[in-house]
Design an enzyme around this catalytic site. Structure first.
Site, short mmCIF file in Angstrom:
data_model
loop_
_atom_site.label_atom_id
_atom_site.label_comp_id
_atom_site.label_asym_id
_atom_site.label_seq_id
_atom_site.Cartn_x
_atom_site.Cartn_y
_atom_site.Cartn_z
N GLY A 224 -67.66 91.72 -8.30
CA GLY A 224 -66.56 92.59 -8.74
C GLY A 224 -65.20 91.93 -8.61
CD GLU B 295 -68.35 92.56 -12.54
OE1 GLU B 295 -68.52 92.82 -11.33
OE2 GLU B 295 -68.99 93.10 -13.45
CD GLU C 88 -72.50 90.54 -9.86
OE1 GLU C 88 -72.72 89.37 -10.25
OE2 GLU C 88 -71.37 91.05 -9.89
N1 COA Z 1 -69.70 93.29 0.76
C1 COA Z 1 -69.64 93.65 2.06
N2 COA Z 1 -69.32 92.79 3.04
C2 COA Z 1 -69.04 91.52 2.70
C3 COA Z 1 -69.08 91.08 1.37
C4 COA Z 1 -69.43 92.04 0.37
N3 COA Z 1 -69.45 91.72 -0.94
N4 COA Z 1 -68.76 89.76 1.33
C5 COA Z 1 -68.53 89.40 2.60
N5 COA Z 1 -68.70 90.46 3.43
C6 COA Z 1 -68.55 90.50 4.89
C7 COA Z 1 -69.70 89.83 5.59
O1 COA Z 1 -70.81 90.73 5.71
C8 COA Z 1 -69.07 89.53 6.93
O2 COA Z 1 -68.99 90.72 7.68
P1 COA Z 1 -69.42 90.73 9.25
O3 COA Z 1 -68.44 89.78 9.90
O4 COA Z 1 -69.21 92.15 9.65
O5 COA Z 1 -70.82 90.22 9.31
C9 COA Z 1 -67.64 89.15 6.56
O6 COA Z 1 -67.41 89.74 5.27
C10 COA Z 1 -67.41 87.67 6.43
O7 COA Z 1 -68.37 87.14 5.52
P2 COA Z 1 -69.37 85.92 5.89
O8 COA Z 1 -70.57 86.05 4.99
O9 COA Z 1 -69.62 85.88 7.35
O10 COA Z 1 -68.48 84.68 5.47
P3 COA Z 1 -69.02 83.24 5.02
O11 COA Z 1 -67.82 82.36 5.01
O12 COA Z 1 -70.19 82.82 5.82
O13 COA Z 1 -69.53 83.44 3.49
C11 COA Z 1 -69.40 84.30 1.24
C12 COA Z 1 -68.63 83.81 2.48
C13 COA Z 1 -68.39 84.83 0.24
C14 COA Z 1 -70.16 83.12 0.63
C15 COA Z 1 -70.40 85.41 1.65
O14 COA Z 1 -69.70 86.37 2.42
C16 COA Z 1 -71.05 86.11 0.50
O15 COA Z 1 -71.93 85.56 -0.15
N6 COA Z 1 -70.64 87.38 0.24
C17 COA Z 1 -71.27 88.22 -0.75
C18 COA Z 1 -70.76 87.88 -2.13
C19 COA Z 1 -71.48 88.71 -3.17
O16 COA Z 1 -72.68 88.67 -3.33
N7 COA Z 1 -70.68 89.49 -3.90
C20 COA Z 1 -71.17 90.26 -5.00
C21 COA Z 1 -71.53 91.62 -4.58
S1 COA Z 1 -72.19 92.49 -5.98
#
Ligand code: COA
Length: 260
Positions: free
Chosen positions: A111, A114, A134
């Protein structure tokens, strides 16, 4: 109006809207989307706002997507309603009538990518990363990604990004036309503001009608789009701004536009 997950500051006709959930990488939960709806509505109706800059707080993320905690709980009916809700909000951003510049300071995923696609222009920090991950969650983009990404960068690149779920860096995003320009992270906001002030110095009605002609015209056959362009062109011919702009050019001075 004060918000929990956003900040909104208005200065020199620029509204800076910052998503402020850095501990969750600015992920869009329902509460944040609702606040965004309010904030964009305020920006749309406030005559003191000429342009909006959308960014994320912290150095790490612009917006890391929809909130996966909420997504995980959704029933099919809720999923459909939630997707439609986000789509309507992003359409509102796309047709706000005022330019919305995305200053992409870090992860723009799902998003987050997007919403950037729905903005008028996209500027990225060299540290930004983009993706539609996604499929990793067993989902597809639900806030317009399958439609806007393909229209912006072409079907092939959109399919590659959406089907692999892989991220790309800012240089690759620039190469494929996903962003307009890339700046060193510390220069992202000043450079975005500099573009904002150029746009704000132009005829406000002309800027608005140009956005409308491009946006609406893209959904029309060429012949209809050309006719629509000519109609908006002719409306501008009756504006005070057009008289001022042409007179100022002929008098070799800067125009003073009034937006009417
Ligand atoms: N929704 C909810 N929480 C999210 C999030 C999301 N889309 N993206 C990150 N967070 C949260 C993590 O769960 C974590 O929370 P916590 O500390 O309570 O565990 C915090 O943000 C930090 O993220 P983290 O994953 O620990 O950081 P990282 O540097 O290791 O990785 C990313 C960064 C962006 C690669 C990874 O967070 C990620 O892949 N996020 C999801 C992205 C995604 O799939 N978005 C599309 C959703 S449809």
């Amino acid at each position: 109006m004060s918000f929990q997950n956003l900040t909104l500051e208005i200065r020199d006709r620029v509204a800076r809207l910052t998503v402020n959930r850095p501990e969750k990488l600015n992920a869009l939960n329902r509460a944040t989307l609702q606040e965004m709806e309010q904030a964009f509505s305020e920006c749309s109706s406030d005559p003191a706002v000429g342009l909006v800059i959308l960014t994320g707080s912290g150095a790490k993320a612009f917006i890391a997507g929809a909130d996966i905690n909420e997504l995980a709980q959704q029933t099919p009916v809720e999923g459909r309603e939630y997707a439609r809700y986000g789509q309507r909000l992003f359409q509102r951003i796309e047709s706000l009538g005022k330019p919305v510049l995305a200053a992409i300071n870090g992860y723009a995923l799902g998003g987050g990518c997007e919403i950037a696609l729905a903005c008028t222009l996209r500027f990225a920090a060299s540290t930004a990363r983009f993706g539609q991950p996604e499929v990793n969650l067993g989902l597809i983009p639900g806030y317009g990604g399958t439609q806007r990404l393909a229209r912006l960068v072409g079907r092939g690149k959109a399919q590659e990004l959406i089907l692999t779920g892989e991220m790309i860096d800012a240089a690759e995003a620039l190469r494929i036309g996903l962003v307009n320009q890339v700046f060193p992270a510390e220069e992202l906001l000043p450079k975005t503001e500099a573009v904002a002030s150029i746009i704000l110095s132009r005829g406000p009605l002309a800027v608005r009608y140009a956005m409308e002609a491009i946006h609406r015209g893209l959904n029309m056959p060429l012949e209809e789009g050309l006719d629509y362009e000519a109609t908006l062109f002719s409306v501008l011919c009756s504006s005070t701004d057009m008289k001022e702009g042409t007179r100022a050019f002929l008098e070799k001075r800067k125009p003073k536009f009034e937006g009417r």
